[in-house]
Design a protein around this motif. Sequence first.
Motif, PDB file in Angstrom:
ATOM      1  N   ASP A 276     -23.122 -13.730 -54.483  1.00  0.00           N
ATOM      2  CA  ASP A 276     -22.868 -12.491 -53.618  1.00  0.00           C
ATOM      3  C   ASP A 276     -23.820 -11.402 -53.713  1.00  0.00           C
ATOM      4  N   GLU A 277     -24.628 -11.121 -52.841  1.00  0.00           N
ATOM      5  CA  GLU A 277     -25.691 -10.102 -52.847  1.00  0.00           C
ATOM      6  C   GLU A 277     -25.056  -8.748 -53.471  1.00  0.00           C
ATOM      7  N   THR A 278     -23.912  -8.647 -53.050  1.00  0.00           N
ATOM      8  CA  THR A 278     -23.676  -6.868 -53.568  1.00  0.00           C
ATOM      9  C   THR A 278     -23.371  -7.264 -54.934  1.00  0.00           C
ATOM     10  N   VAL A 279     -22.699  -8.442 -55.608  1.00  0.00           N
ATOM     11  CA  VAL A 279     -22.583  -8.531 -57.068  1.00  0.00           C
ATOM     12  C   VAL A 279     -23.743  -8.493 -57.683  1.00  0.00           C
ATOM     13  N   ILE A 280     -24.926  -9.363 -57.060  1.00  0.00           N
ATOM     14  CA  ILE A 280     -26.147  -9.439 -57.898  1.00  0.00           C
ATOM     15  C   ILE A 280     -26.750  -8.108 -58.030  1.00  0.00           C
ATOM     16  N   ASP A 281     -26.644  -7.156 -56.590  1.00  0.00           N
ATOM     17  CA  ASP A 281     -27.356  -5.966 -56.895  1.00  0.00           C
ATOM     18  C   ASP A 281     -26.629  -5.012 -57.831  1.00  0.00           C
TER      19      ASP A 281
ATOM     20  N   LEU B 122     -24.198 -14.467 -62.617  1.00  0.00           N
ATOM     21  CA  LEU B 122     -24.386 -14.017 -61.056  1.00  0.00           C
ATOM     22  C   LEU B 122     -23.519 -15.071 -60.301  1.00  0.00           C
ATOM     23  N   ASP B 123     -22.637 -14.251 -59.362  1.00  0.00           N
ATOM     24  CA  ASP B 123     -22.128 -14.937 -58.181  1.00  0.00           C
ATOM     25  C   ASP B 123     -22.919 -14.949 -56.950  1.00  0.00           C
TER      26      ASP B 123
ATOM     27  N   GLY C 100     -26.525 -21.811 -51.456  1.00  0.00           N
ATOM     28  CA  GLY C 100     -26.098 -22.735 -52.085  1.00  0.00           C
ATOM     29  C   GLY C 100     -24.804 -22.716 -52.852  1.00  0.00           C
ATOM     30  N   ASN C 101     -24.057 -21.403 -52.705  1.00  0.00           N
ATOM     31  CA  ASN C 101     -22.686 -20.955 -53.148  1.00  0.00           C
ATOM     32  C   ASN C 101     -22.912 -21.330 -54.744  1.00  0.00           C
ATOM     33  N   VAL C 102     -23.903 -21.017 -55.438  1.00  0.00           N
ATOM     34  CA  VAL C 102     -23.969 -21.264 -56.883  1.00  0.00           C
ATOM     35  C   VAL C 102     -23.505 -20.181 -57.776  1.00  0.00           C
ATOM     36  N   ILE C 103     -22.705 -20.684 -58.705  1.00  0.00           N
ATOM     37  CA  ILE C 103     -22.186 -19.514 -59.823  1.00  0.00           C
ATOM     38  C   ILE C 103     -23.138 -19.782 -60.777  1.00  0.00           C
TER      39      ILE C 103
ATOM     40  N   ALA D 279     -30.614 -19.135 -75.163  1.00  0.00           N
ATOM     41  CA  ALA D 279     -29.501 -19.275 -74.395  1.00  0.00           C
ATOM     42  C   ALA D 279     -29.556 -20.422 -73.501  1.00  0.00           C
ATOM     43  N   ARG D 280     -28.423 -20.476 -72.986  1.00  0.00           N
ATOM     44  CA  ARG D 280     -28.248 -21.702 -71.869  1.00  0.00           C
ATOM     45  C   ARG D 280     -27.691 -21.256 -70.556  1.00  0.00           C
ATOM     46  N   GLN D 281     -28.380 -21.388 -69.590  1.00  0.00           N
ATOM     47  CA  GLN D 281     -27.811 -21.184 -68.080  1.00  0.00           C
ATOM     48  C   GLN D 281     -27.024 -22.399 -67.471  1.00  0.00           C
ATOM     49  N   LEU D 282     -25.866 -21.846 -66.973  1.00  0.00           N
ATOM     50  CA  LEU D 282     -24.906 -23.063 -66.277  1.00  0.00           C
ATOM     51  C   LEU D 282     -25.137 -22.607 -64.714  1.00  0.00           C
ATOM     52  N   LEU D 283     -25.675 -23.463 -64.109  1.00  0.00           N
ATOM     53  CA  LEU D 283     -25.324 -23.413 -62.738  1.00  0.00           C
ATOM     54  C   LEU D 283     -24.366 -24.233 -62.088  1.00  0.00           C
TER      55      LEU D 283
END
Length: 210
Positions: free
Chosen positions: A93-98, A90-91, A131-134, A157-161
């Motif tokens: 950006d609400e549009t990208v998330i949706d 996820l980026d 938070g502008n988190v990728i 898996a691993r998540q990277l924030l």
Amino acid sequence: MQTNFRYLTNLESSFRLIRFVAIAVIVLSVAFAAGIAWWAFDTVNKSREKIYVLDGSKSLTLALAQDMNVNRSAEAKDHIRAFHRLFFNLDPDETVIDSHVHEAAYYGDASVMRLYSDLREKGYFSQLIQGNVIQKVEIDSITLTGSQSPFTARTYARQLLVRANTITTRRLVTECNLIDIDRSDNNSHGFMIERLKVLENRDLETITRD
């Protein structure tokens, strides 16, 4: 009289030779036609035994339909990988998330949207955006229970924030069931994720970015 008898004998021999040649031609023609028909049938069958599976890197992997059980396991794992990349990459950006979640919804049942709704209600996506988190996901392994559908799948898996100053690594473990459905443009593997659950999602470490 003797001349007539010899003539009749020669005529009978000629008819016998013609009949033999005609029969030989017919037999050879039938054999040739049967050979062509067998070759065509064999070629069509071999072409039908090949399917193409689209993997996450958008390349084509050749698989044999006769090894369906083995290949369904491989397709099941690729289905899980594709879903996790859509849902958890996820980026801010609400549009990208949706858009990602909408595409991921084709891979599963109502449990996918239920998880999305729970995260949204908790303000998870808002925190990413503010938070502008990728967020990125890296699949470590996928285990399947069963040799053919329906499968029970567990993903490690691993998540990277990734933030401006830090990178947080989380351990992510999910579990779901997989059942066969018809293939489509939106679901090329022909699987449906059921009963999706997040079993673990905890921080492992946070490092400071240089």
